[in-house]
Design a protein around this motif. Structure first.
Motif, short mmCIF file in Angstrom:
data_model
loop_
_atom_site.label_atom_id
_atom_site.label_comp_id
_atom_site.label_asym_id
_atom_site.label_seq_id
_atom_site.Cartn_x
_atom_site.Cartn_y
_atom_site.Cartn_z
N GLY A 249 -1.34 -8.09 6.48
CA GLY A 249 0.21 -8.62 6.45
C GLY A 249 0.63 -7.89 5.35
O GLY A 249 1.49 -8.39 4.71
N ALA A 250 0.33 -6.63 5.03
CA ALA A 250 0.83 -6.19 3.78
C ALA A 250 1.94 -5.13 4.13
O ALA A 250 2.07 -4.83 5.42
N ARG A 251 2.84 -4.55 3.12
CA ARG A 251 3.72 -3.70 3.57
C ARG A 251 3.25 -2.23 2.87
O ARG A 251 2.25 -2.14 2.33
N MET A 252 4.32 -1.24 3.53
CA MET A 252 3.70 -0.07 3.02
C MET A 252 4.94 0.80 2.48
O MET A 252 6.03 0.58 2.90
N THR A 253 4.73 1.79 1.61
CA THR A 253 5.51 2.91 1.19
C THR A 253 4.90 4.14 1.49
O THR A 253 3.72 4.33 1.25
N ALA A 254 5.27 5.07 2.35
CA ALA A 254 4.88 6.29 2.64
C ALA A 254 5.41 7.45 1.62
O ALA A 254 6.83 7.49 1.60
N LEU A 255 4.62 8.20 1.41
CA LEU A 255 5.17 9.25 0.25
C LEU A 255 4.75 10.81 0.95
O LEU A 255 3.70 10.82 1.07
N HIS A 256 5.79 11.35 0.79
CA HIS A 256 5.59 12.85 1.07
C HIS A 256 6.12 13.76 -0.03
O HIS A 256 7.20 13.81 -0.53
N VAL A 257 5.36 14.47 -0.63
CA VAL A 257 5.62 15.32 -2.03
C VAL A 257 5.93 16.78 -1.50
O VAL A 257 4.81 17.30 -0.97
N ILE B 215 0.82 -1.19 0.01
CA ILE B 215 -0.10 0.09 0.06
C ILE B 215 0.84 1.37 0.09
O ILE B 215 1.89 1.42 0.88
N LEU B 216 0.55 2.17 -1.05
CA LEU B 216 1.14 3.61 -0.94
C LEU B 216 0.33 4.50 -0.17
O LEU B 216 -0.85 4.46 -0.43
N VAL B 217 0.72 4.96 0.81
CA VAL B 217 0.06 6.30 1.58
C VAL B 217 0.72 7.47 1.33
O VAL B 217 1.95 7.50 1.57
N ALA B 218 0.00 8.29 1.06
CA ALA B 218 0.50 9.64 0.60
C ALA B 218 0.16 10.71 2.04
O ALA B 218 -1.02 10.35 2.33
N THR B 219 1.26 11.33 2.43
CA THR B 219 0.76 12.12 3.55
C THR B 219 1.37 13.56 3.20
O THR B 219 2.57 13.81 2.74
N ASP B 220 0.59 14.47 4.09
CA ASP B 220 1.17 15.97 3.74
C ASP B 220 1.47 16.42 5.34
O ASP B 220 1.98 17.50 5.64
N GLY B 221 1.07 15.62 6.32
CA GLY B 221 1.49 15.85 7.59
C GLY B 221 0.23 16.45 8.48
O GLY B 221 0.58 16.75 9.48
#
Length: 145
Positions: A30-38, A5-11
């Motif tokens: 049981g998934a892994r994540m990628t967290a993205l801040h643009v 799962i990609l989770v996008a965050t701006d805080g």
């Protein structure tokens, strides 16, 4: 089955809520994540206070520092739930494009993000990155409110 799962965050508080919900979902699946801040690139003509007050170098240092704090919180939340999490920071003129391209590049199964609920003239002028992701993504998008 969701594996990544990609989770996008701006805080923002809504975005932080979405991160916590996405971590809970990833943990249960049981998934892994990628967290993205643009980060937005520096612009000479802008309404963003930090860009009006800072030089380009100061702005970029401040933006990177803020990104580190935001993503450290995501990392800690994921670690507490025993969810593997990679973090990514990008600078891009159009955050929705960065979100979609990162999800594709990282082979994610889904994008999770918050909706800030802008309506009326504010939505028309500012637009919604969430709406743009929903419109342009070929991956499923889970929107938290």
């Amino acid at each position: 089955m969701l594996r990544h799962i990609l989770v996008a965050t701006d805080g923002s508080p809504l975005s932080t809520h979405a991160v916590r919900k996405a971590v809970t979902l990833a943990s249960k699946l049981g998934a892994r994540m990628t967290a993205l801040h643009v980060m937005q690139p520096f612009r000479v003509v802008t309404f963003v206070p930090e860009m009006l007050e800072d030089t380009e170098t100061q702005y970029l240092e401040h933006a990177r520092s803020q990104a580190e704090v935001i993503l450290a919180d995501v990392t800690e939340t994921a670690r507490a739930a025993d969810v593997p999490c990679e973090v990514v920071t990008l600078t891009h003129e159009h955050p929705y494009e960065a979100i979609i391209s990162t999800a594709q590049a990282k082979d994610c199964d889904m994008i999770a993000m918050a909706s800030h609920g802008r309506r009326g003239i504010q939505a028309t002028i500012i637009g919604s990155e969430t709406q743009k992701v929903l419109t342009h993504s070929q991956l499923p998008v889970l929107v938290f409110r």
